[in-house]
Write an enzyme that holds these catalytic residues in place. Structure first.
Site, PDB file in Angstrom:
ATOM      1  N   ASN B 392       0.829  -1.199   0.000  1.00 17.59           N
ATOM      2  CA  ASN B 392       0.000   0.000   0.000  1.00 17.59           C
ATOM      3  C   ASN B 392       0.867   1.253   0.000  1.00 17.59           C
ATOM      4  OD1 ASN B 392      -2.050   1.827   0.201  1.00 17.59           O
ATOM      5  ND2 ASN B 392      -3.062   0.854   1.926  1.00 17.59           N
ATOM      6  N   ASP B 393       1.626   1.447   1.069  1.00 19.29           N
ATOM      7  CA  ASP B 393       2.398   2.675   1.202  1.00 19.29           C
ATOM      8  C   ASP B 393       3.384   2.881   0.053  1.00 19.29           C
ATOM      9  OD1 ASP B 393       1.077   3.087   3.582  1.00 19.29           O
ATOM     10  OD2 ASP B 393       2.603   2.042   4.760  1.00 19.29           O
TER      11      ASP B 393
END
Lengths: 105, 466
Positions: B392-393
């Protein structure tokens, strides 16, 4: 040179060696390198053994034996876990079979 | 054994450590480097048993027994740990090393106090300062590492823990440590050093709590360097040259490594450590109710089937689900269909730099399919489908577009430039850094919810039946 000053000289020289030795490292190796360095400072085990062998009362002995246990975990566990991380580099890089895998067509 | 011989063997061990660090800096020599380091440590440990005023060493059976206990705990832990949990194990190992250094310093301090009382002489100022340094930094490293362990193991929140007045508490704690150090310096008794230890333990906790999840590896590296320095200081107190060299090497190389890691993540070291204190409320955590497009495994299979180039972006979620073998199966299947497949590896994919490479190598993913960020980013515009699996990040455009968000400035994989984006996620929960990802709401994005392994298995079978 007094012994204190000799020790400080060694310290200063070791700082420069330490800086120099790891100046360029690919990010793939950051974790194993940290883990390996972590295992190296487990050499405090030597210090723990020295103080344990000079301990003459229960408090000192208990504390220094605890230090030996912790330092052994740090040192031996550290080298073993680093070796496991590095197993990936054992895998021989197969010569890509002349097709264009990984390239943009 | 003469002192000269003892020192000479110590020198050999020190050279081993230098060669070890040098070897560990290059992929080809890394494994050998680690073994050289282990050899050096073994030599250094063995030789202490043969040098001293009194041989065999006093308390020898107890010493050997303690070593055995350490082996019994350390070796299985290191051998059996899941590759996904490696970072926290390293943190723990570092912590116990710091704890050992602090204990050694305390015992030495108690002994020096006794000797000084007997001979009515004073302890050397330099020795006392080195002892105090070791107790403070060693204990800080110990408790700090425990907190990083708890964060990585997700036994506590991975978000920065900030409480009102936190910076004043830390400042007060630091002042108390300084004052107590003065007390230890002048009193040379047990109580003062125990209080110092307690204050330092508290400092280690307060120091790491405000650090956000994604920055934890940097902190581990920093604490590692700290522990190195405490070992060097113990070496000064014990007049053991080898400990000074080994500890200093780790301290210096660890500091450089910490900086390299911070650079790879696009963070300033200062920002990492104190960012949580200076930053005011971030935009993070805004509950979002915008619609997302979620699809079925069949939809995903169709998208993939008609792609010419697919980039797989693996993240920690893939590792947690143990999906690395399934993902390789998928990649093999796509390759067999004549589709170009590559893995885009973010430098900090997983929990630490290089972590993802280790995990994929375990699943026998060919090394040449693993493409580093700088090489893969220019190819995203020509990529038809990017599959983001449990990451995600590292693909969050907020790192580029939202100044002030915790990951701002971190280089990311530019998956938003590819034709289609598929996210395999367990839920809408934000990533480790706790930041909302705009990309999830992008019209090009299809979400496939569920455990990464289960989802991939479904995609693979859907693809086979096409």
């Amino acid at each position: 040179m007094s012994s204190g000053l000799a020790l400080i000289s060694i310290f200063v020289l070791a700082v420069f060696v330490g800086f120099e030795v790891v100046s360029k490292v690919s990010s793939t190796l950051h974790t194993p390198l940290m883990s390996g360095a972590n295992a190296i400072h487990g050499v405090i085990l030597v210090g723990a053994i020295i103080v344990a062998s000079h301990s003459d009362n229960t408090l000192q002995l208990t504390l220094s034996l605890l230090a030996i246990v912790l330092a052994t975990i740090n040192m031996v566990g550290g080298f073993v876990v680093t070796d496991r991380m590095l197993e990936m580099f054992k895998v021989k890089k197969k010569p890509a079979s002349s097709d264009t895998s990984g390239e943009v067509k | 054994m003469s002192r000269d011989l003892y020192d000479l063997i110590g020198l050999v061990a020190a050279i081993c450590f230098i060669l070890a660090l040098k070897g560990l800096s290059h992929p080809k020599t890394a494994r050998r480097g680690n073994l050289i380091g282990a050899a050096g440590a073994t030599i250094a440990t063995l030789v202490v048993f043969f040098y001293g005023d009194q041989l065999p060493l006093k308390n020898l059976p107890l010493i050997l027994g303690a070593i055995v206990v350490g082996l019994v705990i350390g070796v299985p832990a290191a051998r059996k740990v899941q590759l996904t949990q490696m970072p926290q194990l390293v943190a723990l190992f570092n912590g116990v090393g710091g704890g050992a250094a602090a204990l050694v310093a305390i015992v030495e301090y108690l002994k020096l106090g006794e000797e000084a009382a007997e001979k009515a002489g004073a302890i050397g100022a330099a020795v006392l300062i080195a002892t105090i340094f070791t107790v403070v930094v060693g204990t800080t490293s110990f408790t700090g590492s425990i907190v990083t362990f708890l964060k990585l193991q997700e036994l506590m929140t991975t978000r920065p823990v900030i409480f009102p007045g936190g910076r004043f508490v830390i400042a007060g704690n630091l002042v108390a440590i300084l004052v107590c150090s003065g007390w230890v310096y002048s009193a040379a008794d047990t109580t003062s050093v125990m209080v110092l230890m307690g204050l330092s333990a508290l400092f280690g906790i307060l120091f790491v709590l405000p650090v956000g999840g994604a920055d934890v590896p940097i902190v581990i590296s920093l604490l590692n360097a700290f522990t190195g320095l405490t070992v060097a200081a113990s070496g000064y107190v014990l007049e053991a040259t080898l400990l000074i060299v080994a500890g200093t090497l780790v301290g210096a190389s660890g500091t450089i490594l910490t900086r390299l890691m911070a650079e790879a993540m696009g963070r300033s070291l200062f920002g990492t450590l104190f960012g949580a204190f200076t930053a005011t409320a971030t935009a993070a955590g805004t509950a979002d109710t915008r619609p997302v497009k979620s699809g079925s495994a069949e939809d995903v299979a169709i998208l993939l089937n008609y792609a010419r180039r697919v980039v797989i972006v693996p993240g920690f979620g893939l590792a947690v689900a143990q999906a690395q073998h399934t993902v390789r199966e998928l990649a093999d299947l796509l390759t067999a269909k004549g589709i170009d497949v590559a893995y885009g590896i973010h430098p900090v994919a997983g929990r630490m730099p290089g972590h993802m490479n280790v995990l994929l190598a375990e699943a026998n993913v060919p090394y040449d399919q693993l493409v580093e960020m700088d090489e893969i980013n220019p190819t995203f515009p020509q990529t038809d489908v990017s599959i983001v699996i449990g990451a995600n990040d590292v693909v969050n455009p907020a790192a580029k577009t939202t100044p002030g968000c915790p990951i701002y400035g971190m280089p990311i994989l530019d998956v938003q430039q590819s034709g289609n984006i598929i996210f395999l996620k367990r839920s809408m929960r934000p990533g480790f850094a706790g930041i909302e990802n705009e990309l999830l709401y992008d019209p090009k994005t299809t979400l496939l919810f569920g455990d990464a392994k289960a989802s991939l298995t479904k995609v693979v079978s859907a693809l086979k039946s096409l």
